[in-house]
Design an enzyme around this catalytic site. Structure first.
Site, short mmCIF file in Angstrom:
data_model
loop_
_atom_site.label_atom_id
_atom_site.label_comp_id
_atom_site.label_asym_id
_atom_site.label_seq_id
_atom_site.Cartn_x
_atom_site.Cartn_y
_atom_site.Cartn_z
N GLY A 3 0.83 -1.20 0.00
CA GLY A 3 0.00 0.00 0.00
C GLY A 3 0.86 1.24 0.00
N LYS A 4 0.25 2.37 -0.31
CA LYS A 4 0.99 3.63 -0.30
C LYS A 4 0.02 4.78 -0.13
CE LYS A 4 1.07 3.77 -5.38
NZ LYS A 4 0.62 2.39 -5.60
N GLY A 5 0.55 5.90 0.33
CA GLY A 5 -0.26 7.09 0.53
C GLY A 5 0.60 8.33 0.50
N ALA A 6 0.02 9.45 0.90
CA ALA A 6 0.72 10.72 0.83
C ALA A 6 1.82 10.82 1.87
CB ALA A 6 -0.28 11.86 1.00
N LYS A 18 3.93 0.33 8.36
CA LYS A 18 3.75 1.59 7.64
C LYS A 18 4.99 2.45 7.84
CE LYS A 18 0.24 4.85 6.37
NZ LYS A 18 -1.19 5.20 6.48
N ASP A 75 -10.01 11.06 8.01
CA ASP A 75 -9.84 10.46 6.68
C ASP A 75 -10.63 9.16 6.56
OD1 ASP A 75 -8.90 10.55 4.10
OD2 ASP A 75 -7.01 9.56 4.55
N GLY A 109 3.60 8.03 3.22
CA GLY A 109 4.53 6.92 3.25
C GLY A 109 3.97 5.72 2.52
N VAL A 110 4.61 4.58 2.77
CA VAL A 110 4.19 3.34 2.13
C VAL A 110 3.95 2.28 3.20
CG1 VAL A 110 5.47 3.84 0.02
CG2 VAL A 110 6.59 2.57 1.84
N VAL A 111 3.26 1.21 2.82
CA VAL A 111 3.00 0.09 3.71
C VAL A 111 3.67 -1.14 3.12
CG1 VAL A 111 1.25 -1.29 4.89
CG2 VAL A 111 0.80 1.11 4.35
#
Length: 505
Positions: free
Chosen positions: A135-138, A157, A275, A140-142
């Protein structure tokens, strides 16, 4: 000149073997510094040592890597089947008692806490072996993380501390840039990182069936990364948006009940999530939904969070959060709005407000009414609840306690939800728990990460996906709702970053 008895009695053939072995070993280890192999006086022929290297090389080729800083590092990285495992010779770990002290200590250099694996894309932090990205987001990444001690997988994370300090939950947002703190303020002001640690200590103590469990947090003081270890929920997000096959109304009702209970628990702990969206709602093995990803959450004091900053996912933001008035707004009401958008997604497979451009999206959220498609058909009670949750006025928007009593949620009272007192208990943390909320990774972990980057011939963050910049956008949901699958088990990340959209920073 007298010669010592040991030298006089030495077999000439043994002396010859010693010299030949010294020359051979020196040739094989010319890049390493250390004691002369011939100093032991009983080294075996060079073929014995070569035999201990060749088999290991055949089964697991030794990667060619640049030497970074010190000889210790190269020894730590020595692959299986090397001379460290030889039963005889100057570096053996066998029963020989006549080895040099330096050679005898070499095996103890290898650390069991932080090491790097020879397999591709694998870095180890303490007992966690980081594997594939899930996974990834604004922020960082998972990555999938394997705990060798427990023989169990977790979701780790990897967050940027700089971005975390900018957007992570504080009791109050910092004043606008250029302004100064008022004189005679609160007696004690926590440093930014201390505030983060305090909130992490609270998150670690959260214990609710509808909230993902945070196991521990690792921090590398020399790096920007902060590592959060969560329970791994293999079924993944409850839904990917947009979705061609949304949930039946009854399934959406059951999922909403879980979300509301988890949200009430967080609000009871004085935390607003900020969120809520389908990709941050994960399915447990029991089929219940768990709230995940606290990357932009806020801790508050008093009865409610008074927020003034924009954070979260554009398509799920409330009108007051994107207003130009500059006034503070309720954090709890913000979560209710996002939950209403999520409920709309559950039954229609898309967000109620859609546009490819951020300004146009904001205009729709603030001004346009909610429109219900003709298909699929849903009950009037469900529409009533959605309209109350998507009330553009936060003062009149329905609250969590009233959602729990809504006829659609309880089937007209036939299936009541537990009261706040029955499923919520306030979590309190001590100063000692705050102090121990984050475990520090030894500073030389940085060298390991650098070595990983060198091995990949890349000087970027080894955890950062290459396509991240291409996927980032401030519009929603159009270009941001990248995946079209839906339903249970759509993918298998735990705590994925952002898939409907990346959280706005």
């Amino acid at each position: 000149m007298e010669r010592s008895p040991a030298v006089c009695c030495q077999d000439p053939r043994a002396e010859l073997v010693e010299r030949v072995a010294a020359i051979s070993v020196a040739h094989l280890e010319e890049a390493e510094e250390g004691p002369e192999p011939a100093s032991n006086g009983v080294d075996p022929p060079p073929r014995a040592r070569a035999a201990s290297v060749i088999p290991g090389s055949a089964s697991r080729p030794t990667p060619v890597r640049p030497s970074l800083s010190a000889r210790k590092f190269s020894l730590q990285e020595r692959p299986a089947g090397s001379c460290l495992e030889a039963q005889v010779g100057p570096y053996s770990t066998g029963p020989a008692s006549h080895m040099s002290p330096r050679a005898w200590r070499r095996p103890t250099i290898e650390s069991h806490h932080v090491a790097i694996s020879d397999t591709e894309d694998c870095v180890q932090l303490n007992q966690y072996k980081l594997q594939s990205e899930i996974g990834k987001g604004a922020y960082g990444v998972v990555r999938l993380a394997y705990n060798e001690r427990e023989d169990r997988h977790y979701a780790m994370k990897v967050l940027s501390k700089k971005k975390l300090l900018k957007q992570y939950g504080f009791p109050r947002r910092p004043p606008p840039r250029g302004s100064q703190a008022p004189q005679g303020g609160p007696a004690k002001q926590l440093l930014p990182l201390e505030r983060v640690y305090q909130e992490i200590a609270i998150l670690k103590k959260l214990d609710h069936v509808n909230v993902v469990k945070l196991i521990e947090v690792l921090d590398d003081p020399a790096e920007d990364n902060l590592y959060l270890v969560f329970d791994l929920l293999r079924k993944g997000p409850v839904m990917e948006v947009p979705c061609d096959k949304p949930f039946p109304e009854e399934q959406a009702r059951l999922y909403l009940r879980d979300i509301i209970l988890g949200l009430e628990y967080l609000h009871c702990q004085k935390i607003v999530h900020r969120d809520i969206k389908p990709s941050n709602l994960l399915l447990g093995d029991d089929g219940h939904v768990k709230i995940a990803d606290f990357g932009v959450s806020n801790q508050f004091e008093g009865n409610d969070a008074q927020l003034s900053s924009t954070a979260g996912t554009p398509a799920f933001m409330a009108p007051e959060a994107i207003s130009d008035t500059g006034q503070s707004f309720s954090g709890k009401a913000l979560d209710v709005w996002a939950t209403g958008v999520t409920l709309y997604c559950f039954v229609y497979g898309k967000c109620p407000f859609i546009d490819e451009y951020i300004l146009a999206l904001h205009r729709k959220i603030k001004n346009e009414a909610v429109v219900f498609p003709e298909e699929p058909e849903v009950s009037e009670e469900l529409k009533d609840l959605i309209l109350k949750m998507l009330d553009k006025n936060p003062e009149t928007r329905i609250g969590v306690s009233d959602i729990k009593l809504h006829p659609w949620v309880t089937k007209h009272g036939e299936e009541p939800l537990p009261s706040e007192e029955e499923h919520c208990s306030v979590v309190e943390v001590t100063e000692e728990e705050v102090k121990n909320s984050v475990k520090l990774i030894p500073s030389w972990t940085t060298v390991i990460l650098v070595k990983s980057m060198l091995r990949k011939r890349s000087f970027g963050n080894p955890f950062e996906p290459q396509a991240r910049r291409e996927e980032r956008s401030m519009s929603a949901p159009g270009n941001l709702l990248l995946k079209e699958g839906c339903g249970e088990g759509g993918k298998s990340p735990e705590l994925p970053g952002v898939q409907e959209d990346e959280a706005a920073s």
